[in-house]
Motif scaffolding. Structure first.
Motif, PDB file in Angstrom:
ATOM      1  N   VAL A 199       0.851  -1.190   0.000  1.00  0.00           N
ATOM      2  CA  VAL A 199       0.000   0.000   0.000  1.00  0.00           C
ATOM      3  C   VAL A 199       0.884   1.237   0.000  1.00  0.00           C
ATOM      4  O   VAL A 199       2.030   1.196   0.448  1.00  0.00           O
ATOM      5  N   PRO A 200       0.368   2.368  -0.491  1.00  0.00           N
ATOM      6  CA  PRO A 200       1.127   3.618  -0.412  1.00  0.00           C
ATOM      7  C   PRO A 200       1.109   4.159   1.004  1.00  0.00           C
ATOM      8  O   PRO A 200       0.236   3.798   1.809  1.00  0.00           O
ATOM      9  N   PHE A 201       2.076   5.019   1.316  1.00  0.00           N
ATOM     10  CA  PHE A 201       2.068   5.664   2.628  1.00  0.00           C
ATOM     11  C   PHE A 201       0.990   6.739   2.666  1.00  0.00           C
ATOM     12  O   PHE A 201       0.829   7.504   1.726  1.00  0.00           O
ATOM     13  N   THR A 202       0.244   6.767   3.761  1.00  0.00           N
ATOM     14  CA  THR A 202      -0.743   7.826   3.956  1.00  0.00           C
ATOM     15  C   THR A 202      -0.298   8.677   5.143  1.00  0.00           C
ATOM     16  O   THR A 202       0.885   8.923   5.322  1.00  0.00           O
ATOM     17  N   ASP A 203      -1.218   9.112   5.971  1.00  0.00           N
ATOM     18  CA  ASP A 203      -0.843   9.995   7.072  1.00  0.00           C
ATOM     19  C   ASP A 203      -0.491   9.243   8.348  1.00  0.00           C
ATOM     20  O   ASP A 203      -0.066   9.835   9.320  1.00  0.00           O
ATOM     21  N   LYS A 204      -0.668   7.914   8.357  1.00  0.00           N
ATOM     22  CA  LYS A 204      -0.316   7.123   9.542  1.00  0.00           C
ATOM     23  C   LYS A 204       0.044   5.710   9.111  1.00  0.00           C
ATOM     24  O   LYS A 204      -0.357   5.252   8.045  1.00  0.00           O
ATOM     25  N   PRO A 205       0.816   5.001   9.932  1.00  0.00           N
ATOM     26  CA  PRO A 205       1.190   3.626   9.579  1.00  0.00           C
ATOM     27  C   PRO A 205      -0.028   2.703   9.513  1.00  0.00           C
ATOM     28  O   PRO A 205      -0.991   2.872  10.259  1.00  0.00           O
ATOM     29  N   VAL A 206       0.036   1.737   8.613  1.00  0.00           N
ATOM     30  CA  VAL A 206      -0.998   0.700   8.570  1.00  0.00           C
ATOM     31  C   VAL A 206      -0.884  -0.195   9.800  1.00  0.00           C
ATOM     32  O   VAL A 206      -1.887  -0.631  10.378  1.00  0.00           O
ATOM     33  N   GLY A 212       7.388   3.844   6.442  1.00  0.00           N
ATOM     34  CA  GLY A 212       6.326   4.476   7.216  1.00  0.00           C
ATOM     35  C   GLY A 212       5.044   3.672   7.262  1.00  0.00           C
ATOM     36  O   GLY A 212       4.160   3.959   8.065  1.00  0.00           O
ATOM     37  N   VAL A 213       4.918   2.662   6.406  1.00  0.00           N
ATOM     38  CA  VAL A 213       3.718   1.823   6.425  1.00  0.00           C
ATOM     39  C   VAL A 213       3.671   0.995   7.701  1.00  0.00           C
ATOM     40  O   VAL A 213       2.603   0.677   8.217  1.00  0.00           O
ATOM     41  N   ILE A 214       4.855   0.640   8.224  1.00  0.00           N
ATOM     42  CA  ILE A 214       4.981   0.017   9.542  1.00  0.00           C
ATOM     43  C   ILE A 214       5.690   0.997  10.458  1.00  0.00           C
ATOM     44  O   ILE A 214       6.714   1.580  10.081  1.00  0.00           O
ATOM     45  N   ASP A 215       5.156   1.199  11.653  1.00  0.00           N
ATOM     46  CA  ASP A 215       5.817   2.027  12.663  1.00  0.00           C
ATOM     47  C   ASP A 215       7.086   1.295  13.099  1.00  0.00           C
ATOM     48  O   ASP A 215       7.030   0.252  13.758  1.00  0.00           O
ATOM     49  N   GLU A 216       8.242   1.821  12.739  1.00  0.00           N
ATOM     50  CA  GLU A 216       9.493   1.100  12.955  1.00  0.00           C
ATOM     51  C   GLU A 216       9.832   0.922  14.427  1.00  0.00           C
ATOM     52  O   GLU A 216      10.333  -0.136  14.828  1.00  0.00           O
ATOM     53  N   LEU A 217       9.594   1.928  15.249  1.00  0.00           N
ATOM     54  CA  LEU A 217       9.914   1.800  16.670  1.00  0.00           C
ATOM     55  C   LEU A 217       8.978   0.804  17.349  1.00  0.00           C
ATOM     56  O   LEU A 217       9.405   0.020  18.214  1.00  0.00           O
ATOM     57  N   ALA A 218       7.701   0.820  16.943  1.00  0.00           N
ATOM     58  CA  ALA A 218       6.763  -0.167  17.481  1.00  0.00           C
ATOM     59  C   ALA A 218       7.132  -1.570  17.001  1.00  0.00           C
ATOM     60  O   ALA A 218       6.956  -2.548  17.727  1.00  0.00           O
ATOM     61  N   LEU A 219       7.664  -1.677  15.796  1.00  0.00           N
ATOM     62  CA  LEU A 219       8.117  -2.972  15.287  1.00  0.00           C
ATOM     63  C   LEU A 219       9.258  -3.516  16.138  1.00  0.00           C
ATOM     64  O   LEU A 219       9.269  -4.709  16.483  1.00  0.00           O
ATOM     65  N   VAL A 220      10.213  -2.668  16.486  1.00  0.00           N
ATOM     66  CA  VAL A 220      11.330  -3.107  17.322  1.00  0.00           C
ATOM     67  C   VAL A 220      10.810  -3.641  18.648  1.00  0.00           C
ATOM     68  O   VAL A 220      11.257  -4.702  19.135  1.00  0.00           O
ATOM     69  N   GLU A 221       9.844  -2.943  19.259  1.00  0.00           N
ATOM     70  CA  GLU A 221       9.254  -3.413  20.519  1.00  0.00           C
ATOM     71  C   GLU A 221       8.586  -4.767  20.338  1.00  0.00           C
ATOM     72  O   GLU A 221       8.722  -5.663  21.184  1.00  0.00           O
TER      73      GLU A 221
END
Length: 315
Positions: free
Chosen positions: A215-222, A244-253
Motif C-alpha cells: 500500500v502507499p504511505f498515507t498519514d499514519k502507519p498501517v 512508514g507503512v509500519i511504525d518502525e519503533l513499534a516494530l522493534v518493541e
C-alpha cells in the motif's frame, strides 16, 4: 527533443528513445541543481531518488512529460503537474513480479533464520557450530500457513500467486472489491485457478501467519503500536512497499517481546539513512530498497517508459 533520465534508464529504453529521434541524457543532476538545469529538457524520468515538487515544476515550464520508472509516484506532485498540462506516466506492472519474489526471499529467509545465520556463521561457525545448529533448529514451513496481503493491486496479486504456488492460504484486504480467485500459470501451458479470500484488515491481523504490505504511505502507519497488539502471536512481517507503512519503533518493541517473530524490510522511514535500531536488529532481514532491481524488471520498465515518453512527446 531532449530527455533527462535523472535516475537512469535501462539501455533498452534508451535505445528505443534514441531510435525515435530523441536525445537522452543519463548523467544524474543533483536535486539542488535541478531547478537551474531541468528546463534544458523536454521530459524527465525519475525513480524514487529524485523529487519533483511544485516549486521545481513551476521553474521548468519546458517540461512536457514526467515519467516514473516503477509504481509509486509519491516523490512527484502528480496532480499539480497535470494541472499545468504536464503528462505524468509510470510503469506499475513492469516490476510487480520482481517485488513479489523479493517478498518471498525475505519470508524464506525469515522462517529459516538465514538473516542471522549469515551474520554469525562466518564469525562462530568453526567454534560454535553445534550451538548455532541448535539456535536455528526451530524453522517452519510456509506451506499450509496463512499469508495476509494488505493491498491487492498488481504487486499484491503477484505476491499472492507465489504464496498460492507454495501451498499457502491467501487472504487479502483492499479498499476495493477484488477477485475470488487468481490464475496461476505454470510451465507447459498449465493454468490453475486458485481461490483467495477478501477480508477486513482486522481479520488479516487476527488470522495471518505472515503479512506482506503493498500500500502507499498515507498519514499514519498501517501497522502501528495499537495494530501490533491485534496481530497473531509470532507473525512474520514484510514491508516492500513504502517506508512508514509500519511504525518502525513499534516494530522493534514487537520483535523484542516476541509478538513478531521476524520482519523483512526493503523500505525505510529515513531513506537513505535508516534507523540503527532497524539496521542492527537480530530479527530483521534487510535489503536497501531493491524490490524492482532485477535485470528483467529494469528491461520491462525501460521499454514501457520509453514508449510512454514517445507517445507523450509526439502528441
Amino acid at each position: 527533443m531532449k530527455i533527462l533520465a535523472n535516475d537512469g534508464i535501462d539501455p533498452i529504453g534508451k535505445k528505443i528513445l534514441e531510435d525515435a529521434g530523441f536525445i537522452v541524457d543519463t548523467v544524474h543532476i543533483p536535486q539542488d541543481e535541478l531547478i537551474n538545469r531541468l528546463n534544458e529538457y523536454d521530459a524527465v524520468t525519475v525513480r524514487s531518488a529524485t523529487k519533483l515538487r511544485q516549486a521545481l515544476i513551476d521553474a521548468c515550464p519546458n517540461i512536457k512529460v514526467i515519467g516514473r520508472g516503477g509504481v509509486g509516484m509519491d516523490n512527484i506532485d502528480v496532480d499539480y503537474a497535470r494541472s499545468k498540462g504536464i503528462n505524468v506516466v509510470n510503469t506499475p506492472a513492469a516490476s510487480s513480479h520482481s517485488v513479489a519474489e523479493l517478498v518471498f526471499a525475505h519470508l524464506l529467509n525469515g522462517v529459516r533464520f538465514l538473516y542471522d545465520s549469515n551474520r554469525k556463521m562466518p564469525v562462530e561457525g568453526n567454534s560454535n557450530f553445534g550451538g548455532l545448529k541448535k539456535a536455528y533448529a526451530a524453522g517452519v514451513e510456509l506451506q499450509g500457513k496463512v499469508l495476509g496481503v494488505v493491498g491487492f493491486g498488481r504487486i499484491g496479486r503477484e505476491t499472492a500467486k507465489i504464496g498460492l504456488a507454495l501451498g499457502m492460504k491467501v487472504i487479502y484486504s483492499d479498499l476495493f472489491e477484488g477477485p475470488i480467485s487468481l490464475k496461476l500459470n505454470f510451465t507447459a501451458g498449465v493454468e490453475v485457478e486458485v481461490p483467495v479470500e477478501q477480508v477486513e484488515l482486522a481479520e488479516i491481523f487476527k488470522q495471518a501467519d505472515f503479512i506482506s504490505l503493498h500500500v502507499p504511505f498515507t498519514d499514519k502507519p498501517v501497522i502501528g503500536k495499537e495494530e501490533f497488539d491485534l496481530l497473531k502471536d509470532g507473525v512474520g512481517l514484510v514491508n516492500a512497499s513504502r517506508g512508514g507503512v509500519i511504525d518502525e519503533l513499534a516494530l522493534v518493541e514487537a520483535l523484542n517481546s516476541g509478538k513478531v517473530s521476524f520482519a523483512g524490510i526493503d523500505v525505510f522511514d529515513n531513506e537513505p539513512t535508516p534507523r540503527q535500531e532497524i539496521l542492527t536488529h537480530p530479527k530483521i532481514s534487510l535489503t536497501p530498497h531493491i524490490g524492482a532491481a532485477t535485470n528483467e524488471a529494469q528491461e520491462r520498465i525501460g521499454e514501457e517508459l520509453a514508449n510512454l515518453l514517445i507517445e507523450g512527446l509526439k502528441k
